[in-house]
Design a protein around this motif. Structure first.
Motif, PDB file in Angstrom:
ATOM      1  N   LEU A 409      -3.951  -5.822 -17.676  1.00 51.52           N
ATOM      2  CA  LEU A 409      -2.690  -6.521 -17.357  1.00 51.52           C
ATOM      3  C   LEU A 409      -2.855  -7.433 -16.147  1.00 51.52           C
ATOM      4  CD1 LEU A 409      -0.082  -3.624 -17.832  1.00 51.52           C
ATOM      5  CD2 LEU A 409      -0.368  -5.628 -19.287  1.00 51.52           C
ATOM      6  N   MET A 410      -3.672  -6.995 -15.172  1.00 48.47           N
ATOM      7  CA  MET A 410      -3.878  -7.812 -13.976  1.00 48.47           C
ATOM      8  C   MET A 410      -4.799  -9.000 -14.258  1.00 48.47           C
ATOM      9  SD  MET A 410      -4.213  -5.227 -10.763  1.00 48.47           S
ATOM     10  CE  MET A 410      -2.794  -4.366 -10.078  1.00 48.47           C
ATOM     11  N   GLY A 411      -5.668  -8.825 -15.273  1.00 46.96           N
ATOM     12  CA  GLY A 411      -6.695  -9.839 -15.515  1.00 46.96           C
ATOM     13  C   GLY A 411      -6.257 -10.962 -16.439  1.00 46.96           C
ATOM     14  N   SER A 412      -5.125 -10.813 -17.103  1.00 44.67           N
ATOM     15  CA  SER A 412      -4.719 -11.814 -18.094  1.00 44.67           C
ATOM     16  C   SER A 412      -3.710 -12.792 -17.489  1.00 44.67           C
ATOM     17  CB  SER A 412      -4.112 -11.085 -19.299  1.00 44.67           C
ATOM     18  OG  SER A 412      -3.425 -12.012 -20.101  1.00 44.67           O
ATOM     19  N   SER A 413      -3.742 -14.056 -17.967  1.00 46.59           N
ATOM     20  CA  SER A 413      -2.873 -15.073 -17.366  1.00 46.59           C
ATOM     21  C   SER A 413      -1.421 -14.944 -17.834  1.00 46.59           C
ATOM     22  CB  SER A 413      -3.399 -16.467 -17.696  1.00 46.59           C
ATOM     23  OG  SER A 413      -3.414 -16.613 -19.098  1.00 46.59           O
ATOM     24  N   ASN A 414      -1.167 -14.274 -18.971  1.00 41.61           N
ATOM     25  CA  ASN A 414       0.227 -14.171 -19.436  1.00 41.61           C
ATOM     26  C   ASN A 414       0.834 -12.789 -19.192  1.00 41.61           C
ATOM     27  OD1 ASN A 414      -1.289 -12.895 -21.312  1.00 41.61           O
ATOM     28  ND2 ASN A 414      -0.020 -13.505 -23.055  1.00 41.61           N
ATOM     29  N   THR A 415       0.139 -11.969 -18.390  1.00 40.20           N
ATOM     30  CA  THR A 415       0.721 -10.682 -17.998  1.00 40.20           C
ATOM     31  C   THR A 415       0.667 -10.566 -16.480  1.00 40.20           C
ATOM     32  OG1 THR A 415      -1.415  -9.615 -18.301  1.00 40.20           O
ATOM     33  CG2 THR A 415       0.139  -9.443 -20.127  1.00 40.20           C
ATOM     34  N   ALA A 416       1.464  -9.644 -15.930  1.00 40.20           N
ATOM     35  CA  ALA A 416       1.503  -9.505 -14.471  1.00 40.20           C
ATOM     36  C   ALA A 416       1.889  -8.087 -14.085  1.00 40.20           C
ATOM     37  CB  ALA A 416       2.518 -10.483 -13.880  1.00 40.20           C
ATOM     38  N   VAL A 417       1.366  -7.658 -12.927  1.00 43.19           N
ATOM     39  CA  VAL A 417       1.723  -6.356 -12.372  1.00 43.19           C
ATOM     40  C   VAL A 417       2.155  -6.576 -10.924  1.00 43.19           C
ATOM     41  CG1 VAL A 417       0.908  -4.036 -11.819  1.00 43.19           C
ATOM     42  CG2 VAL A 417      -0.039  -5.227 -13.810  1.00 43.19           C
ATOM     43  N   VAL A 418       3.366  -6.169 -10.613  1.00 39.94           N
ATOM     44  CA  VAL A 418       3.855  -6.310  -9.238  1.00 39.94           C
ATOM     45  C   VAL A 418       4.023  -4.919  -8.631  1.00 39.94           C
ATOM     46  CG1 VAL A 418       5.881  -6.934  -7.852  1.00 39.94           C
ATOM     47  CG2 VAL A 418       4.954  -8.541  -9.500  1.00 39.94           C
ATOM     48  N   THR A 419       3.509  -4.751  -7.422  1.00 40.15           N
ATOM     49  CA  THR A 419       3.735  -3.500  -6.685  1.00 40.15           C
ATOM     50  C   THR A 419       4.672  -3.793  -5.529  1.00 40.15           C
ATOM     51  OG1 THR A 419       1.728  -3.980  -5.436  1.00 40.15           O
ATOM     52  CG2 THR A 419       1.532  -2.369  -7.206  1.00 40.15           C
ATOM     53  N   VAL A 420       5.452  -2.784  -5.159  1.00 44.22           N
ATOM     54  CA  VAL A 420       6.376  -2.932  -4.033  1.00 44.22           C
ATOM     55  C   VAL A 420       6.075  -1.831  -3.026  1.00 44.22           C
ATOM     56  CG1 VAL A 420       8.793  -3.185  -3.352  1.00 44.22           C
ATOM     57  CG2 VAL A 420       8.119  -3.648  -5.725  1.00 44.22           C
ATOM     58  N   GLU A 421       5.796  -2.240  -1.774  1.00 40.98           N
ATOM     59  CA  GLU A 421       5.583  -1.265  -0.706  1.00 40.98           C
ATOM     60  C   GLU A 421       6.816  -1.239   0.187  1.00 40.98           C
ATOM     61  OE1 GLU A 421       1.363  -1.088   0.984  1.00 40.98           O
ATOM     62  OE2 GLU A 421       1.440  -3.052   0.028  1.00 40.98           O
ATOM     63  N   LEU A 422       7.139  -0.035   0.675  1.00 39.38           N
ATOM     64  CA  LEU A 422       8.328   0.127   1.511  1.00 39.38           C
ATOM     65  C   LEU A 422       7.965   0.802   2.826  1.00 39.38           C
ATOM     66  CD1 LEU A 422      11.427   0.368   2.064  1.00 39.38           C
ATOM     67  CD2 LEU A 422      11.393   2.480   0.724  1.00 39.38           C
ATOM     68  N   SER A 423       8.437   0.230   3.921  1.00 45.53           N
ATOM     69  CA  SER A 423       8.316   0.917   5.209  1.00 45.53           C
ATOM     70  C   SER A 423       9.626   0.711   5.973  1.00 45.53           C
ATOM     71  CB  SER A 423       7.131   0.382   6.014  1.00 45.53           C
ATOM     72  OG  SER A 423       7.322  -0.983   6.275  1.00 45.53           O
ATOM     73  N   ASP A 424       9.937   1.652   6.836  1.00 48.23           N
ATOM     74  CA  ASP A 424      11.099   1.450   7.703  1.00 48.23           C
ATOM     75  C   ASP A 424      10.774   2.010   9.084  1.00 48.23           C
ATOM     76  OD1 ASP A 424      11.520   4.212   7.655  1.00 48.23           O
ATOM     77  OD2 ASP A 424      13.152   4.120   6.204  1.00 48.23           O
ATOM     78  N   SER A 425      11.760   2.046   9.979  1.00 48.72           N
ATOM     79  CA  SER A 425      11.471   2.445  11.357  1.00 48.72           C
ATOM     80  C   SER A 425      11.118   3.926  11.448  1.00 48.72           C
ATOM     81  CB  SER A 425      12.662   2.142  12.249  1.00 48.72           C
ATOM     82  OG  SER A 425      13.813   2.765  11.706  1.00 48.72           O
ATOM     83  N   LEU A 426      11.419   4.714  10.395  1.00 51.06           N
ATOM     84  CA  LEU A 426      11.140   6.147  10.440  1.00 51.06           C
ATOM     85  C   LEU A 426       9.807   6.522   9.799  1.00 51.06           C
ATOM     86  CD1 LEU A 426      14.678   7.498   9.524  1.00 51.06           C
ATOM     87  CD2 LEU A 426      13.575   7.575  11.748  1.00 51.06           C
ATOM     88  N   SER A 427       9.424   5.815   8.760  1.00 54.16           N
ATOM     89  CA  SER A 427       8.160   6.167   8.107  1.00 54.16           C
ATOM     90  C   SER A 427       7.679   5.044   7.206  1.00 54.16           C
ATOM     91  CB  SER A 427       8.326   7.446   7.271  1.00 54.16           C
ATOM     92  OG  SER A 427       9.096   7.167   6.122  1.00 54.16           O
TER      93      SER A 427
END
Lengths: 528, 73
Positions: A409-427
């Motif tokens: 999925l990451m290697g093909s031009s018509n597919t995509a993988v999105v990751t979301v990272e989360l941080s805040d003031s506590l952790s």
């Protein structure tokens, strides 16, 4: 599922005959391919009780003996492939490059988990997506008894019967469950006569005995915490006494802060476990309950039959040995997210306090949250696969991606993988959401989306998911979105979210429009 | 001893003791992997160690009984 007699059988030096005659009751039926150049059958003969302890019944599907690793007759319908090779059969000087080449070809054609077990010179090929199981610790333990060349002509392997029993235990309890099913998430511990010898309420904290076995057991538990498992206490003691115990017994390797949740109560322990399950937002089937009292185990089994059980032994070294082999506790790769998990859960308690006296937006702003969206970041693949295979609640389609599928999925031009990272003031929560998509004509099809339970309930679910879809829209250049959704056994949170925010995109595609909110959370986007 | 050996052969091969006695001299009642299991179990139960040529001999109930009795003396 409580099975005290099976725990006793497999952890008290069982005879080969007792293992061979065991009749399994495992609930999860799997098919395991064995691609080999020497015999695996002596392992299969004794593996059933170990797999049964992992709630697995396996059918083994054998290849012919194939030194050349053609993989022509490979059965691709199996759930797992074990590559079972005696490397001493090869005469070539370029064995590593030969194995690299053949395993690369295998990995291209076989998309399920692969476990490579090499007999012979210890080597590490480090091919992504192929787990290597080293026999060296069996060799170190058994010495001259590791091989039995007398029997090779009949058994088809150089391995001795005792080595085969050790390996079947390791595969059945640790490796096969780890490759096929999600890890456990939490270990709920009794205190008295489990973590130490004595009764806190009667003996007082200063009279409790900490044997070498208890120190070893506590160190193992501490190590499991560092690997990302939550440690919790369910104890029939007063909480003040328990705090006093951990504050004063500095010889205990485990400290108060090592526990994500402590439940001290005189009610049934099943109530404490349910409370822990709600607090951590995890299912009770992913909890291991450890107690020395069979009556407590039987009582909890009555109320929560899906939980896992370990009967703690009087000799704590024995308890440690069982814990070391317990199904669901082997992590084949420890991610950054695993090491920060307990701190993140403890921070949840502080977030709840903040939320109780602030408006929703003020609460979100007070946490100074950052969401970082990244497109097709290959360094995230292991965490994506881990999250894909263990998320049960906020997940659109239960696609349970393998490593190679994410790579595609990451290697093909018509597919995509999105990751979301989360941080805040506590952790720092690490990667908490993954969204995948495929462009079909002018329409972007959202094929999967899942969010870690640790990120839910902070008031930003909408930004996390819609933001991920927006990043995909930017990456694949389209403005019509369709979302795939499949109702499953436990994904009600995802279903409710879709009903509330995305319902017009499920039955048909619709025009997509989303703008990240101003001044609420910090947004970073990379790779687009 | 004979009863115990017969019981082990029966449990490993899953052939009844009655049938084993009827076919006492018959060879190839089991395959090579069951043969290995028989060797391993008999060694473990009687504290014996079979040499390679003895292992190759253990092809029938009769020969196993003779060998175990001889080794256990």
């Amino acid at each position: 599922m409580l099975n005290l007699s099976l725990q006793k059988l497999i952890f008290q030096n069982p005879s080969r005959m007792a293992l061979m005659e065991y009749q399994p009751n495992g609930t999860k039926h799997v098919r395991i391919g064995i691609y080999r150049n020497h015999s695996f059958e002596l392992i299969e003969h004794t593996i059933a009780p170990f797999l049964d302890f992992s709630e697995i019944t396996a059918e083994f599907v054998y290849s012919d003996y194939d030194d050349s690793l053609t993989f022509f007759e490979l059965d691709k319908t199996t759930d797992l492939l074990i590559l079972w090779l005696d490397l001493s059969r090869y005469q070539t000087n370029n064995l590593d490059s030969f194995l690299h080449e053949r395993l690369r070809i295998l990995k291209e054609s076989y998309k399920k988990p692969i476990l490579a077990v090499f007999l012979g010179k210890s080597r590490s090929l480090n091919i992504p997506g192929i787990v290597e199981y080293s026999l060296s610790h069996h060799f170190e333990r058994l010495g001259n008894h590791f091989l039995d060349l007398r029997l090779e002509a009949f058994s088809g392997t150089k391995l001795s019967a005792i080595a085969c029993m050790d390996i079947s235990k390791d595969l059945g309890l640790r490796y096969i469950p780890a490759l096929l099913f999600p890890n456990l998430k939490a270990i709920v511990l009794d205190l008295d006569n489990t973590l130490y010898r004595g009764i806190l309420g009667e003996d007082g904290y200063d009279k409790l005995q900490l044997s070498k076995g208890h120190i070893a057991l506590q160190n193992t538990l501490k190590d499991l915490k560092h690997q990302g498992f939550f440690l919790c206490i369910a104890s029939k003691n007063n909480e003040d006494d328990v705090k006093e115990l951990f504050n004063n017994r500095l010889d205990f390797p485990l400290k108060w802060d090592d526990f994500a949740k402590v439940c001290c109560s005189w009610n049934a322990k099943s109530q404490s476990i349910q409370e822990i399950s709600r607090f951590l937002n995890i299912g009770t089937e992913s909890i291991l309950f450890v107690d020395d009292n069979p009556g407590e185990l039987i009582s909890v089994n009555h109320d929560i039959p899906e939980i896992k059980f370990l009967l703690a032994q009087e000799d704590a070294l024995k308890t440690q040995e069982i814990l070391n082999s317990y199904p669901g506790l082997l992590k084949l790769q420890t991610e950054y997210e695993d090491t920060i998990r307990t701190m993140d859960a403890q921070a949840n308690q502080k977030r709840a306090e903040l939320r109780s006296h602030l408006s929703k937006d003020d609460y979100i702003r007070s946490l100074n949250m950052t969401l970082q969206y990244q497109l097709n970041n290959t360094a995230h693949i292991s965490r994506i696969v881990e999250l894909a295979n263990k998320t049960n609640q906020f997940i659109f389609n239960y696609k349970r991606y393998s490593r190679s599928q994410i790579e595609e999925l990451m290697g093909s031009s018509n597919t995509a993988v999105v990751t979301v990272e989360l941080s805040d003031s506590l952790s720092d929560s690490g990667i908490i959401c993954v969204c995948t998509a495929e462009k079909q004509g002018s329409i972007i099809n959202i094929t999967e989306c899942f969010v870690s339970c640790r990120a839910l309930g902070r008031g930003i679910d909408e930004i996390i998911v819609k933001g991920a879809i927006e990043v995909i829209r930017m990456a694949l250049s389209g403005d019509s979105i369709h979302i795939e959704f499949q109702k499953g056994p436990r994904n009600l949170p995802a279903e409710k979210f879709i009903e509330h925010y995305l319902s017009s995109y499920v039955d048909a595609y619709s025009h997509w429009s989303y703008r990240f909110p101003d001044n609420l959370v910090n947004i970073k986007i990379e790779g687009v | 001893m004979k009863e115990k050996v017969l019981e082990i052969i029966s449990r490993v091969t899953k052939i009844s003791i009655g049938e084993l006695l009827i076919k006492e001299a018959e060879e190839k009642l089991w395959d090579s992997l069951i043969h290995v299991e028989l060797v391993i179990t008999l060694e473990s139960e009687f504290g014996l160690f079979f040499e390679p040529e003895e292992i190759a001999e253990m092809v029938s109930v009769k020969k196993i009984l003779e060998l175990v009795e001889r080794k256990a003396e």
